[in-house]
Design a protein around this motif. Structure first.
Motif, PDB file in Angstrom:
ATOM      1  N   PHE A 166       0.805  -1.219   0.000  1.00  0.00           N
ATOM      2  CA  PHE A 166       0.000   0.000   0.000  1.00  0.00           C
ATOM      3  C   PHE A 166       0.840   1.272   0.000  1.00  0.00           C
ATOM      4  O   PHE A 166       0.371   2.315  -0.431  1.00  0.00           O
ATOM      5  CB  PHE A 166      -0.953   0.019   1.194  1.00  0.00           C
ATOM      6  CG  PHE A 166      -2.133  -0.883   1.013  1.00  0.00           C
ATOM      7  CD1 PHE A 166      -3.150  -0.539   0.141  1.00  0.00           C
ATOM      8  CD2 PHE A 166      -2.222  -2.078   1.694  1.00  0.00           C
ATOM      9  CE1 PHE A 166      -4.249  -1.367  -0.052  1.00  0.00           C
ATOM     10  CE2 PHE A 166      -3.312  -2.923   1.509  1.00  0.00           C
ATOM     11  CZ  PHE A 166      -4.319  -2.555   0.637  1.00  0.00           C
ATOM     12  N   SER A 167       2.059   1.203   0.479  1.00  0.00           N
ATOM     13  CA  SER A 167       2.839   2.431   0.627  1.00  0.00           C
ATOM     14  C   SER A 167       3.804   2.725  -0.519  1.00  0.00           C
ATOM     15  O   SER A 167       4.162   3.881  -0.713  1.00  0.00           O
ATOM     16  CB  SER A 167       3.606   2.406   1.952  1.00  0.00           C
ATOM     17  OG  SER A 167       4.516   1.323   1.968  1.00  0.00           O
ATOM     18  N   LEU A 168       4.243   1.706  -1.258  1.00  0.00           N
ATOM     19  CA  LEU A 168       5.187   1.972  -2.350  1.00  0.00           C
ATOM     20  C   LEU A 168       4.455   2.417  -3.610  1.00  0.00           C
ATOM     21  O   LEU A 168       3.607   1.692  -4.127  1.00  0.00           O
ATOM     22  CB  LEU A 168       6.020   0.721  -2.665  1.00  0.00           C
ATOM     23  CG  LEU A 168       7.126   0.364  -1.687  1.00  0.00           C
ATOM     24  CD1 LEU A 168       7.873  -0.859  -2.161  1.00  0.00           C
ATOM     25  CD2 LEU A 168       8.085   1.516  -1.491  1.00  0.00           C
ATOM     26  N   PRO A 169       4.785   3.588  -4.114  1.00  0.00           N
ATOM     27  CA  PRO A 169       4.141   4.079  -5.338  1.00  0.00           C
ATOM     28  C   PRO A 169       4.376   3.132  -6.511  1.00  0.00           C
ATOM     29  O   PRO A 169       5.444   2.557  -6.655  1.00  0.00           O
ATOM     30  CB  PRO A 169       4.831   5.423  -5.590  1.00  0.00           C
ATOM     31  CG  PRO A 169       5.388   5.828  -4.264  1.00  0.00           C
ATOM     32  CD  PRO A 169       5.722   4.551  -3.556  1.00  0.00           C
ATOM     33  N   GLY A 170       3.338   2.956  -7.300  1.00  0.00           N
ATOM     34  CA  GLY A 170       3.423   2.104  -8.481  1.00  0.00           C
ATOM     35  C   GLY A 170       2.946   0.686  -8.261  1.00  0.00           C
ATOM     36  O   GLY A 170       2.617  -0.021  -9.217  1.00  0.00           O
ATOM     37  N   ARG A 171       2.895   0.233  -7.004  1.00  0.00           N
ATOM     38  CA  ARG A 171       2.403  -1.112  -6.739  1.00  0.00           C
ATOM     39  C   ARG A 171       0.884  -1.128  -6.907  1.00  0.00           C
ATOM     40  O   ARG A 171       0.207  -0.120  -6.711  1.00  0.00           O
ATOM     41  CB  ARG A 171       2.821  -1.584  -5.351  1.00  0.00           C
ATOM     42  CG  ARG A 171       4.344  -1.759  -5.263  1.00  0.00           C
ATOM     43  CD  ARG A 171       4.754  -2.426  -3.993  1.00  0.00           C
ATOM     44  NE  ARG A 171       4.234  -3.773  -3.869  1.00  0.00           N
ATOM     45  CZ  ARG A 171       4.983  -4.870  -3.922  1.00  0.00           C
ATOM     46  NH1 ARG A 171       6.264  -4.792  -4.127  1.00  0.00           N
ATOM     47  NH2 ARG A 171       4.434  -6.049  -3.756  1.00  0.00           N
ATOM     48  N   LEU A 172       0.348  -2.259  -7.261  1.00  0.00           N
ATOM     49  CA  LEU A 172      -1.072  -2.394  -7.577  1.00  0.00           C
ATOM     50  C   LEU A 172      -1.975  -1.821  -6.485  1.00  0.00           C
ATOM     51  O   LEU A 172      -2.853  -1.002  -6.762  1.00  0.00           O
ATOM     52  CB  LEU A 172      -1.408  -3.868  -7.836  1.00  0.00           C
ATOM     53  CG  LEU A 172      -2.867  -4.190  -8.121  1.00  0.00           C
ATOM     54  CD1 LEU A 172      -3.279  -3.583  -9.452  1.00  0.00           C
ATOM     55  CD2 LEU A 172      -3.085  -5.693  -8.121  1.00  0.00           C
ATOM     56  N   MET A 173      -1.788  -2.234  -5.258  1.00  0.00           N
ATOM     57  CA  MET A 173      -2.657  -1.777  -4.176  1.00  0.00           C
ATOM     58  C   MET A 173      -2.490  -0.279  -3.918  1.00  0.00           C
ATOM     59  O   MET A 173      -3.457   0.402  -3.599  1.00  0.00           O
ATOM     60  CB  MET A 173      -2.387  -2.570  -2.890  1.00  0.00           C
ATOM     61  CG  MET A 173      -2.881  -3.989  -2.948  1.00  0.00           C
ATOM     62  SD  MET A 173      -4.681  -4.049  -3.035  1.00  0.00           S
ATOM     63  CE  MET A 173      -4.919  -5.219  -4.339  1.00  0.00           C
ATOM     64  N   ASN A 174      -1.282   0.240  -4.060  1.00  0.00           N
ATOM     65  CA  ASN A 174      -1.053   1.672  -3.894  1.00  0.00           C
ATOM     66  C   ASN A 174      -1.802   2.462  -4.954  1.00  0.00           C
ATOM     67  O   ASN A 174      -2.490   3.448  -4.644  1.00  0.00           O
ATOM     68  CB  ASN A 174       0.443   1.979  -3.959  1.00  0.00           C
ATOM     69  CG  ASN A 174       0.733   3.458  -3.898  1.00  0.00           C
ATOM     70  OD1 ASN A 174       0.741   4.135  -4.923  1.00  0.00           O
ATOM     71  ND2 ASN A 174       0.947   3.957  -2.694  1.00  0.00           N
TER      72      ASN A 174
END
Length: 179
Positions: A166-174
């Motif tokens: 959730f916290s890393l930009p670009g990851r699906l959930m983010n």
């Protein structure tokens, strides 16, 4: 992984067969289970309804399998840690949860950022090893060790990677939750 377990102040019954968690750990599990489940559901609905931007990673089978197995593992693990333990329902749901965790870890082997493994992949062997220990301690009826392993697996293998997702930009959930 067991070092992630919060100190337990739960009272054991006279027979010593309890493997309930203490009040601080119970509160942490409840907050994490509700928080991660809520964030995941919001992100999933935003992504599937087209409210969030399209994310090409969901088209990769490994990521789809990873998301599909981790989504039920979050609330189910929380339920198992908070509900009554030891009955046939607990044992059946526990087997399902460990299976979901193993499937989630297995699918993560095939997910690579930029074509290579990242630090988050350290949780794969830890999940496999701790899942084995969870089953082994339950079969031995070593409930104190089972409690430590299961809390460590839930708080470690679900919480830390979940927060990273959730916290890393670009990851699906983010992308699905915040964009």
């Amino acid at each position: 992984m067991t070092a992630l377990a919060l100190p337990s102040t739960a009272k054991s019954p006279a027979n010593g067969n309890s493997f309930d968690i203490g009040p601080r750990t119970r509160l942490a599990v409840a907050v994490i289970a509700i928080g991660l489940t809520s964030a995941t559901l919001v992100a999933l609905f935003r992504g599937l309804l087209g409210i969030a931007p399209d994310h090409s990673n969901i088209r990769h089978f490994a990521i789809f399998l990873h998301v599909a197995t981790v989504l039920p593992a979050i609330p189910l693990g929380g339920y198992l840690l908070l509900a009554r333990k030891g009955g046939s329902r607990h044992k059946l749901l526990g087997r399902i949860w460990v299976g979901l965790m193993v499937a989630t870890a297995f699918s993560a082997i095939f997910i690579k950022t930029g074509g290579s493994f990242s630090f988050i992949h350290l949780f794969i062997p830890l999940t496999f090893w701790t899942s084995y220990k969870v089953v082994a301690t339950a079969r031995r009826r070593d409930f104190a060790a089972h409690r430590k392993e299961i809390v460590g697996l839930y708080l470690g293998a679900l919480t830390i990677p979940g927060l990273v997702a959730f916290s890393l930009p670009g990851r699906l959930m983010n992308v699905w939750l915040f964009w």
